[in-house]
Design an enzyme around this catalytic site. Sequence first.
Site, PDB file in Angstrom:
ATOM      1  N   GLY A  31       0.804  -1.221   0.000  1.00 18.02           N
ATOM      2  CA  GLY A  31       0.000   0.000   0.000  1.00 18.02           C
ATOM      3  C   GLY A  31       0.836   1.269   0.000  1.00 18.02           C
ATOM      4  N   LEU A  33       0.414   3.546  -2.233  1.00 24.38           N
ATOM      5  CA  LEU A  33       0.819   3.274  -3.613  1.00 24.38           C
ATOM      6  C   LEU A  33       1.330   4.528  -4.316  1.00 24.38           C
ATOM      7  CD1 LEU A  33      -2.138   0.909  -4.575  1.00 24.38           C
ATOM      8  CD2 LEU A  33       0.108   0.291  -3.686  1.00 24.38           C
ATOM      9  N   HIS A  34       2.291   4.302  -5.212  1.00 22.66           N
ATOM     10  CA  HIS A  34       2.880   5.392  -5.996  1.00 22.66           C
ATOM     11  C   HIS A  34       3.011   4.940  -7.447  1.00 22.66           C
ATOM     12  CE1 HIS A  34       6.455   2.941  -5.641  1.00 22.66           C
ATOM     13  NE2 HIS A  34       6.471   3.080  -4.315  1.00 22.66           N
ATOM     14  N   GLY A  36       5.419   3.757  -9.066  1.00 25.46           N
ATOM     15  CA  GLY A  36       6.108   2.466  -9.245  1.00 25.46           C
ATOM     16  C   GLY A  36       5.097   1.324  -9.195  1.00 25.46           C
ATOM     17  N   HIS A  37       4.211   1.368  -8.203  1.00 26.01           N
ATOM     18  CA  HIS A  37       3.157   0.350  -8.116  1.00 26.01           C
ATOM     19  C   HIS A  37       2.236   0.450  -9.338  1.00 26.01           C
ATOM     20  CE1 HIS A  37       4.002   1.144  -3.681  1.00 26.01           C
ATOM     21  NE2 HIS A  37       4.237  -0.148  -3.771  1.00 26.01           N
ATOM     22  N   GLN A  61       7.036  -9.754   8.063  1.00 22.45           N
ATOM     23  CA  GLN A  61       8.283  -9.387   7.388  1.00 22.45           C
ATOM     24  C   GLN A  61       8.983  -8.203   8.036  1.00 22.45           C
ATOM     25  OE1 GLN A  61       6.130  -8.628   3.590  1.00 22.45           O
ATOM     26  NE2 GLN A  61       7.520  -6.917   3.351  1.00 22.45           N
ATOM     27  N   GLY A 147       8.631  -5.613  -8.641  1.00 22.12           N
ATOM     28  CA  GLY A 147       9.525  -4.552  -9.080  1.00 22.12           C
ATOM     29  C   GLY A 147      10.987  -4.902  -8.879  1.00 22.12           C
ATOM     30  N   VAL A 176      10.799   2.479 -11.200  1.00 23.89           N
ATOM     31  CA  VAL A 176      10.304   3.804 -11.581  1.00 23.89           C
ATOM     32  C   VAL A 176      10.946   4.830 -10.655  1.00 23.89           C
ATOM     33  CG1 VAL A 176       8.253   5.266 -11.797  1.00 23.89           C
ATOM     34  CG2 VAL A 176       8.131   2.847 -12.426  1.00 23.89           C
ATOM     35  N   SER A 186       7.503   3.878  -0.910  1.00 22.52           N
ATOM     36  CA  SER A 186       6.562   4.367   0.109  1.00 22.52           C
ATOM     37  C   SER A 186       7.329   4.991   1.260  1.00 22.52           C
ATOM     38  CB  SER A 186       5.692   3.217   0.619  1.00 22.52           C
ATOM     39  OG  SER A 186       5.095   2.541  -0.469  1.00 22.52           O
TER      40      SER A 186
HETATM   41  P1  AMP Z   1       5.976  -2.487  -1.581  1.00 18.65           P
HETATM   42  O1  AMP Z   1       4.588  -1.940  -1.512  1.00 18.65           O
HETATM   43  O2  AMP Z   1       7.037  -1.470  -1.334  1.00 18.65           O
HETATM   44  O3  AMP Z   1       6.144  -3.777  -0.814  1.00 18.65           O
HETATM   45  O4  AMP Z   1       6.206  -2.902  -3.095  1.00 18.65           O
HETATM   46  C1  AMP Z   1       5.274  -3.671  -3.804  1.00 18.65           C
HETATM   47  C2  AMP Z   1       5.849  -3.989  -5.170  1.00 18.65           C
HETATM   48  O5  AMP Z   1       6.128  -2.765  -5.854  1.00 18.65           O
HETATM   49  C3  AMP Z   1       7.171  -4.749  -5.093  1.00 18.65           C
HETATM   50  O6  AMP Z   1       7.209  -5.719  -6.131  1.00 18.65           O
HETATM   51  C4  AMP Z   1       8.185  -3.655  -5.320  1.00 18.65           C
HETATM   52  O7  AMP Z   1       9.399  -4.129  -5.864  1.00 18.65           O
HETATM   53  C5  AMP Z   1       7.458  -2.774  -6.304  1.00 18.65           C
HETATM   54  N1  AMP Z   1       8.012  -1.407  -6.302  1.00 18.65           N
HETATM   55  C6  AMP Z   1       8.248  -0.623  -5.221  1.00 18.65           C
HETATM   56  N2  AMP Z   1       8.818   0.538  -5.604  1.00 18.65           N
HETATM   57  C7  AMP Z   1       8.950   0.475  -6.961  1.00 18.65           C
HETATM   58  C8  AMP Z   1       9.483   1.354  -7.959  1.00 18.65           C
HETATM   59  N3  AMP Z   1       9.988   2.529  -7.642  1.00 18.65           N
HETATM   60  N4  AMP Z   1       9.448   0.948  -9.239  1.00 18.65           N
HETATM   61  C9  AMP Z   1       8.944  -0.274  -9.572  1.00 18.65           C
HETATM   62  N5  AMP Z   1       8.420  -1.140  -8.697  1.00 18.65           N
HETATM   63  C10 AMP Z   1       8.432  -0.774  -7.406  1.00 18.65           C
END
Ligand code: AMP
Length: 281
Positions: A31, A33-34, A36-37, A61, A147, A176, A186
Amino acid sequence: MNLIERPREMQECSLKLRREGRRIGLVPTMGFLHEGHAALIRRARTLADWCVVSVFVNPTQFGPHEDFTAYPRDPQRDAELCRACGADALFRPAAADMYAADHSVYVDERDLSAGLCGAFRPGHFRGVLTVVAKLFNLVQPDVAVFGQKDAQQARLIQRLVRDLNFPVHVVIEPTVREPDGLALSSRNAYLNADERRRALSLSQALRRAEALVREGERDAERLKAAMRPILEAAAPTEIQYLEIVNYQTLRPTPQVAGPTLIAVAVKFGKTRLIDNVIVGR
Ligand code: AMP
């Protein structure tokens, strides 16, 4: 877009769709979210005809002194972003529904999780792999998108799928970045203006290494020696690691030969940032 909160309901819905021959895509997230997500969700949409985004801040985790309770949350904005990206369902379970009080089965990986972030976050990848295995069983995806930002995690999920025979195609999307190079995360929300400026040192050091590799440098020690002063100039609270590893084995390599991961983890105050590039492919 469907909002699904009960794990059982998620699984029944997915099993029904699979029986109907639908192709399910999953983007697991924590969550806040940005973009990248958003890129992962848009990619999943092109690979599947029913796309689920999971938002779950997974307690298993986080270490005892990590930021589980402080982790940023914005359920309403997350739902809006998912809808805008064309997700078909948002799966947002409660922790108590995901883990029985006497939950006792975990996924423990013994090779790729040893170094890099695994060395600094004991138990972290056990929590990640356990929850991803659960999400795969609940959402029954044909394809799951992750990602490269979390490169070690992505490699571990490929290993999970291989070693435990999950019928899931794993897709890894590029990182991203903000226009100035900072990898979206995040956790960037924790940074004050000064730390935000100093955090650019991660992508700057990685870009410097990329440029040197393009110019023909292959020696890992010389690459690290060129990167370290860039990281140090930003006066981080701690440089946890600056590593050059074989992308397949995640073991340190003395030379860039074939796909090679250059990865850094740096703390500014309590905020831990990671970034990486893959060179030599
Ligand atoms: P998180 O919410 O940070 O656990 O990330 C969820 C998914 O988004 C994971 O597969 C991350 O690798 C991916 N992710 C996080 N930040 C980025 C980013 N800047 N660019 C691409 N994917 C991302």
